[in-house]
Design a protein around this motif. Structure first.
Motif, PDB file in Angstrom:
ATOM      1  N   LEU A  13      31.034  35.909  41.505  1.00 24.94           N
ATOM      2  CA  LEU A  13      32.382  36.298  41.928  1.00 24.94           C
ATOM      3  C   LEU A  13      33.466  35.679  41.049  1.00 24.94           C
ATOM      4  N   ASP A  14      33.638  34.364  41.155  1.00 26.05           N
ATOM      5  CA  ASP A  14      34.750  33.681  40.493  1.00 26.05           C
ATOM      6  C   ASP A  14      34.599  33.683  38.976  1.00 26.05           C
ATOM      7  N   GLY A  15      35.581  34.263  38.303  1.00 24.62           N
ATOM      8  CA  GLY A  15      35.554  34.299  36.854  1.00 24.62           C
ATOM      9  C   GLY A  15      34.723  35.426  36.275  1.00 24.62           C
ATOM     10  N   THR A  16      33.905  36.038  37.122  1.00 25.84           N
ATOM     11  CA  THR A  16      33.079  37.169  36.691  1.00 25.84           C
ATOM     12  C   THR A  16      33.681  38.474  37.186  1.00 25.84           C
ATOM     13  N   LEU A  17      33.862  38.565  38.485  1.00 28.75           N
ATOM     14  CA  LEU A  17      34.388  39.780  39.094  1.00 28.75           C
ATOM     15  C   LEU A  17      35.895  39.693  39.325  1.00 28.75           C
ATOM     16  N   ILE A  18      36.337  38.548  39.831  1.00 24.89           N
ATOM     17  CA  ILE A  18      37.767  38.369  40.074  1.00 24.89           C
ATOM     18  C   ILE A  18      38.300  37.183  39.266  1.00 24.89           C
ATOM     19  N   ASP A  19      39.555  37.287  38.905  1.00 28.37           N
ATOM     20  CA  ASP A  19      40.200  36.270  38.085  1.00 28.37           C
ATOM     21  C   ASP A  19      40.698  35.136  38.981  1.00 28.37           C
ATOM     22  N   SER A  20      39.760  34.400  39.548  1.00 28.00           N
ATOM     23  CA  SER A  20      40.094  33.372  40.535  1.00 28.00           C
ATOM     24  C   SER A  20      40.017  31.960  39.978  1.00 28.00           C
ATOM     25  N   GLU A  88      42.485  39.277  42.084  1.00 30.45           N
ATOM     26  CA  GLU A  88      42.741  40.152  40.941  1.00 30.45           C
ATOM     27  C   GLU A  88      41.426  40.479  40.248  1.00 30.45           C
ATOM     28  N   LEU A  89      41.006  41.728  40.311  1.00 27.18           N
ATOM     29  CA  LEU A  89      39.793  42.144  39.621  1.00 27.18           C
ATOM     30  C   LEU A  89      40.034  42.205  38.119  1.00 27.18           C
ATOM     31  N   PHE A  90      39.018  41.824  37.355  1.00 30.38           N
ATOM     32  CA  PHE A  90      39.128  41.962  35.910  1.00 30.38           C
ATOM     33  C   PHE A  90      39.089  43.444  35.531  1.00 30.38           C
ATOM     34  N   ARG A  94      36.213  47.227  38.811  1.00 31.77           N
ATOM     35  CA  ARG A  94      36.165  48.188  39.917  1.00 31.77           C
ATOM     36  C   ARG A  94      35.456  49.474  39.491  1.00 31.77           C
ATOM     37  N   GLU A  95      35.788  49.960  38.316  1.00 30.68           N
ATOM     38  CA  GLU A  95      35.166  51.198  37.833  1.00 30.68           C
ATOM     39  C   GLU A  95      33.658  51.037  37.690  1.00 30.68           C
ATOM     40  N   PHE A  96      33.230  49.849  37.248  1.00 34.69           N
ATOM     41  CA  PHE A  96      31.796  49.577  37.125  1.00 34.69           C
ATOM     42  C   PHE A  96      31.127  49.628  38.493  1.00 34.69           C
ATOM     43  N   LEU A  97      31.729  48.983  39.478  1.00 36.18           N
ATOM     44  CA  LEU A  97      31.169  48.978  40.832  1.00 36.18           C
ATOM     45  C   LEU A  97      31.135  50.387  41.423  1.00 36.18           C
ATOM     46  N   GLU A  98      32.196  51.130  41.204  1.00 38.30           N
ATOM     47  CA  GLU A  98      32.252  52.499  41.724  1.00 38.30           C
ATOM     48  C   GLU A  98      31.181  53.380  41.101  1.00 38.30           C
TER      49      GLU A  98
END
Length: 213
Positions: A13-20, A88-90, A94-98
């Motif tokens: 999640l952190d740093g991979t999926l979202i800019d947290s 904030e998603l990188f 989102r497009e990859f997940l969709e």
């Protein structure tokens, strides 16, 4: 890299999926300042990425002779994160997940606690993409130990050897490899020297690879 060759995807999640990461680092810095008066240097902010707050508090005690209580630093840091965090998603995530939703089982495996993870996924509106979630609250040993990857693979009922793990930090890469999984490093402009034998891609590049298959 042929993404169709894998039975499931496991994402950090952190740093991979979202800019947290920046929020966690800032909250930790605020906690250290509040409890010791010491202000972290810019390179120490980067050093925090991929580390646990209690470990880093102890490290700072040894490094500078501080008297930080790791448990209190962690408590303060978690409260501060709740105040400043924005999910904030990188770009391209989102497009990859969709694109892969319902085509591949997808799970989340993160060292962060469930109390942070679920609200973050809801705010980013990506909770629906994951078949299961494993957090630091669910395991005894956090990354770089492979337990969290092994537990997640068990939940998905897949063989780790046939699983692709998406990570941004070395501790996550180490955990995935120790579990026997293949890993791809997600390049989100972080100061990480990835192993030369690990594929490194941005989400946009991974999206293009997905669309080619």
């Amino acid at each position: 890299m042929k993404l169709w060759d894998y039975d499931a995807f496991i994402l950090d999640l952190d740093g991979t999926l979202i800019d947290s990461g920046k929020y966690h680092a800032q909250a930790f810095s605020d906690a250290v300042l509040a409890h010791s008066g010491y202000s972290l240097k810019p390179d120490e902010h980067h050093e925090f990425f991929g580390k646990h707050s209690t470990w880093y508090a102890e490290t700072l005690n040894e490094r500078y002779g501080l008297s930080l209580d790791p448990a209190k630093v962690l408590e303060y840091k978690r409260g501060r994160v709740q105040e400043i965090f924005r999910a904030e998603l990188f770009s391209g995530a989102r497009e990859f997940l969709e694109l892969w939703h319902r085509k591949k089982p997808m799970a989340l495996a993160t060292n962060s606690p469930f109390s942070f993870v679920k609200p973050a996924l809801e705010e980013a509106d990506v909770l629906k993409f994951f078949d299961c979630i494993t957090t630091g609250s669910d395991v005894v040993n956090r990354k770089p130990d492979p337990e969290i990857i092994e537990v997640t693979a068990q939940k998905l009922r897949v063989d780790p050897l046939k699983t692709l793990v998406f990570e941004d930090q070395l501790i996550g890469i180490e955990a995935a490899r120790a579990a026997g999984a293949r890993v791809v490093a997600v390049d989100n402009n972080q100061p990480v020297n990835y192993p030369v034998d690990v594929a490194v891609h941005t989400w946009r590049e991974l999206l293009k690879l997905s669309e080619m298959q």
